[in-house]
Scaffold this active site. Structure first.
Site, PDB file in Angstrom:
ATOM      1  N   ILE A 195       0.929  -1.164   0.097  1.00 55.05           N
ATOM      2  CA  ILE A 195      -0.025  -0.189   0.091  1.00 55.05           C
ATOM      3  C   ILE A 195       0.885   1.193  -0.038  1.00 55.05           C
ATOM      4  O   ILE A 195       0.693   2.335  -0.827  1.00 55.05           O
ATOM      5  CB  ILE A 195      -1.027  -0.059   0.981  1.00 55.05           C
ATOM      6  CG1 ILE A 195      -1.905  -1.037   1.152  1.00 55.05           C
ATOM      7  CG2 ILE A 195      -1.365   1.321   1.330  1.00 55.05           C
ATOM      8  CD1 ILE A 195      -2.774  -1.380   2.433  1.00 55.05           C
ATOM      9  N   TYR A 221      -3.614  -7.300  16.925  1.00 49.45           N
ATOM     10  CA  TYR A 221      -3.557  -6.424  15.585  1.00 49.45           C
ATOM     11  C   TYR A 221      -4.710  -5.350  15.763  1.00 49.45           C
ATOM     12  O   TYR A 221      -4.713  -4.507  15.489  1.00 49.45           O
ATOM     13  CB  TYR A 221      -3.599  -7.223  14.266  1.00 49.45           C
ATOM     14  CG  TYR A 221      -3.646  -6.561  13.020  1.00 49.45           C
ATOM     15  CD1 TYR A 221      -2.442  -5.708  12.670  1.00 49.45           C
ATOM     16  CD2 TYR A 221      -4.869  -6.509  12.397  1.00 49.45           C
ATOM     17  CE1 TYR A 221      -2.576  -4.982  11.539  1.00 49.45           C
ATOM     18  CE2 TYR A 221      -4.918  -5.829  11.055  1.00 49.45           C
ATOM     19  CZ  TYR A 221      -3.810  -5.164  10.773  1.00 49.45           C
ATOM     20  OH  TYR A 221      -3.874  -4.334   9.410  1.00 49.45           O
TER      21      TYR A 221
HETATM   22  N1  LIG Z   1      -2.831  -5.910   3.343  1.00 50.33           N
HETATM   23  C1  LIG Z   1      -3.961  -5.672   4.016  1.00 50.33           C
HETATM   24  O1  LIG Z   1      -5.035  -6.674   3.989  1.00 50.33           O
HETATM   25  C2  LIG Z   1      -4.236  -4.565   4.928  1.00 50.33           C
HETATM   26  C3  LIG Z   1      -5.659  -4.242   5.289  1.00 50.33           C
HETATM   27  C4  LIG Z   1      -5.895  -3.135   5.973  1.00 50.33           C
HETATM   28  C5  LIG Z   1      -4.766  -2.396   6.486  1.00 50.33           C
HETATM   29  N2  LIG Z   1      -3.561  -2.728   6.156  1.00 50.33           N
HETATM   30  C6  LIG Z   1      -2.329  -1.576   6.704  1.00 50.33           C
HETATM   31  O2  LIG Z   1      -1.710  -1.353   5.690  1.00 50.33           O
HETATM   32  C7  LIG Z   1      -0.381  -1.117   5.936  1.00 50.33           C
HETATM   33  C8  LIG Z   1       0.465  -1.598   4.910  1.00 50.33           C
HETATM   34  O3  LIG Z   1       0.388  -2.890   4.801  1.00 50.33           O
HETATM   35  P1  LIG Z   1       0.683  -3.634   3.491  1.00 50.33           P
HETATM   36  O4  LIG Z   1      -0.177  -4.663   3.216  1.00 50.33           O
HETATM   37  O5  LIG Z   1       1.142  -2.729   2.330  1.00 50.33           O
HETATM   38  O6  LIG Z   1       1.873  -4.468   4.280  1.00 50.33           O
HETATM   39  P2  LIG Z   1       3.325  -4.682   3.740  1.00 50.33           P
HETATM   40  O7  LIG Z   1       3.474  -4.927   2.061  1.00 50.33           O
HETATM   41  O8  LIG Z   1       3.970  -5.685   4.390  1.00 50.33           O
HETATM   42  O9  LIG Z   1       4.160  -3.394   3.943  1.00 50.33           O
HETATM   43  C9  LIG Z   1       4.535  -3.089   5.198  1.00 50.33           C
HETATM   44  C10 LIG Z   1       5.528  -1.899   5.150  1.00 50.33           C
HETATM   45  O10 LIG Z   1       5.783  -1.466   6.427  1.00 50.33           O
HETATM   46  C11 LIG Z   1       7.046  -1.474   6.706  1.00 50.33           C
HETATM   47  N3  LIG Z   1       7.590  -1.571   8.040  1.00 50.33           N
HETATM   48  C12 LIG Z   1       6.994  -2.846   8.883  1.00 50.33           C
HETATM   49  N4  LIG Z   1       7.688  -2.626  10.072  1.00 50.33           N
HETATM   50  C13 LIG Z   1       8.257  -1.288  10.085  1.00 50.33           C
HETATM   51  C14 LIG Z   1       8.812  -0.700  11.273  1.00 50.33           C
HETATM   52  N5  LIG Z   1       9.087  -1.159  12.390  1.00 50.33           N
HETATM   53  N6  LIG Z   1       9.512   0.561  10.943  1.00 50.33           N
HETATM   54  C15 LIG Z   1       9.055   1.019   9.725  1.00 50.33           C
HETATM   55  N7  LIG Z   1       8.608   0.515   8.777  1.00 50.33           N
HETATM   56  C16 LIG Z   1       8.069  -0.574   8.783  1.00 50.33           C
HETATM   57  C17 LIG Z   1       7.742  -2.216   5.767  1.00 50.33           C
HETATM   58  O11 LIG Z   1       8.997  -1.668   5.389  1.00 50.33           O
HETATM   59  P3  LIG Z   1      10.367  -2.620   5.709  1.00 50.33           P
HETATM   60  O12 LIG Z   1      10.105  -4.120   5.579  1.00 50.33           O
HETATM   61  O13 LIG Z   1      11.204  -1.984   4.367  1.00 50.33           O
HETATM   62  O14 LIG Z   1      10.893  -2.078   6.946  1.00 50.33           O
HETATM   63  C18 LIG Z   1       7.031  -2.128   4.340  1.00 50.33           C
HETATM   64  O15 LIG Z   1       7.111  -1.147   3.598  1.00 50.33           O
HETATM   65  C19 LIG Z   1      -0.382  -1.550   7.379  1.00 50.33           C
HETATM   66  O16 LIG Z   1      -0.452  -0.325   8.333  1.00 50.33           O
HETATM   67  C20 LIG Z   1      -1.436  -2.638   7.319  1.00 50.33           C
HETATM   68  O17 LIG Z   1      -1.754  -2.762   8.724  1.00 50.33           O
HETATM   69  C21 LIG Z   1      -3.247  -3.870   5.257  1.00 50.33           C
END
Ligand SMILES: NC(=O)c1ccc[n+]([C@@H]2O[C@H](COP(=O)([O-])OP(=O)(O)OC[C@H]3O[C@@H](n4cnc5c(N)ncnc54)[C@H](OP(=O)(O)O)[C@@H]3O)[C@@H](O)[C@H]2O)c1
Length: 271
Positions: A22, A160
């Site tokens: 995202i 979560y």
């Molecule tokens: N996927 C879903 O179904 C969904 C639904 C609702 C909400 N969300 C929310 O959307 C957001 C993005 O999720 P995504 O699905 O795109 O996940 P993703 O592809 O796993 O990306 C997560 C991002 O967060 C970064 N990150 C993780 N831990 C971190 C830390 N301690 N400090 C700094 N950066 C950190 C990672 O960067 P690095 O690994 O490079 O550090 C990565 O860029 C999250 O907040 C998630 O809860 C996701």
């Protein structure tokens, strides 16, 4: 809602966790609209590489920085590094992690602490670092990438869900407090999105149940009220709308195929 608002000249947008899923999609949408962007990830080389690729793709300035949102020292280093870039006018708190565990499991307490550090204290740390500048300038936008887990419960992810509910509570209060001072704070609540995070959830479910990846992907899509996984493009479009909005405390729910304004928020005071 305004469709034309852009950050002040000379400022930029920041997308935490812009290296993946995202966050990368929101960074791309901002850059395509001509807004300079800083993206962050825990690994500085990975963040710089992702930023360079986005800049080459879009032709707009993009810089990558190391930032672990759970670490005060890392946050302080990051804010110092930003001084060589631009002031941040638009902040997208996207970095987040998800993990499953039974509510009664003894390990759930530690898991809750870890997830709160990333999903709740992370956005708070960033606002503590960047919010004062926005309030002083009398302009700024914060978009929290919250979740449908900010609005309802799900089994086996109580930590979560708790971290994302906490984020919503903070957002609703900060939204009211900051609106008269020219700063908007709003939230996106997507149901399951097609990203690497969801791929990892599917892999865990596959290991535990033996069901096929295809079957589990269809299962998760069917859990979404819209019957399809939300796309990162839908989330990015909604983020752009909130960043350009004249309202604070707006909450958007993304169900897969459509987006609903479930809370309208209040008007932001003049700059
Ligand atoms: N996927 C879903 O179904 C969904 C639904 C609702 C909400 N969300 C929310 O959307 C957001 C993005 O999720 P995504 O699905 O795109 O996940 P993703 O592809 O796993 O990306 C997560 C991002 O967060 C970064 N990150 C993780 N831990 C971190 C830390 N301690 N400090 C700094 N950066 C950190 C990672 O960067 P690095 O690994 O490079 O550090 C990565 O860029 C999250 O907040 C998630 O809860 C996701």
């Amino acid at each position: 809602m305004s469709a034309e608002l852009t950050p002040l000249d000379g400022t930029a947008a920041l997308v935490t966790g812009g290296t993946s899923g995202i966050g990368a999609a929101i960074a791309r949408a901002l850059l395509r609209a001509g807004t300079p962007v800083a993206i962050t990830g825990r690994d500085g080389d990975r963040a710089s590489g992702a930023a360079q690729a986005l800049q080459e793709e879009t032709g707009t300035e993009c810089a990558g920085f190391a930032l672990d949102v759970t670490d005060d020292g890392s946050c302080a280093d990051f804010v110092r590094a930003l001084e060589g870039f631009r002031p941040i006018e638009w902040l997208v708190n996207n970095a987040g992690v998800a993990e499953t565990m039974a509510s009664a499991s003894p390990g759930n307490l530690d898991l809750a602490r870890r997830l709160m550090e990333v999903n709740f204290f992370g956005p708070m740390r960033l606002f503590a670092a960047l919010g004062p500048g926005m309030l002083e300038r009398g302009g700024g936008r914060v978009v929290q990438v919250a979740s449908s887990a900010s609005l309802q419960g799900y089994p086996y992810v109580s930590s979560y869900v708790a971290s994302k509910h906490a984020l919503m509570g903070w957002t609703r209060s900060a939204a009211l407090e900051c609106a008269p001072k020219g700063v908007g704070v709003s939230a996106l609540c997507p149901h399951y999105v097609d990203t690497p995070m969801t791929d990892r959830s599917i892999e865990t479910m596959r290991e535990k149940t033996g069901r096929s990846e295809e079957d589990l992907r269809a299962f998760l899509a069917a859990q979404n009220p819209g019957g399809a996984l939300v796309t990162v493009r839908e989330v990015a479009d909604a983020a752009m709308e909130l960043l350009r909005s004249d309202r604070s405390g707006a909450v958007y729910e993304l169900i897969g195929g459509s987006t609903a304004v479930i809370e309208e928020g209040v008007l932001i005071g003049a700059r």
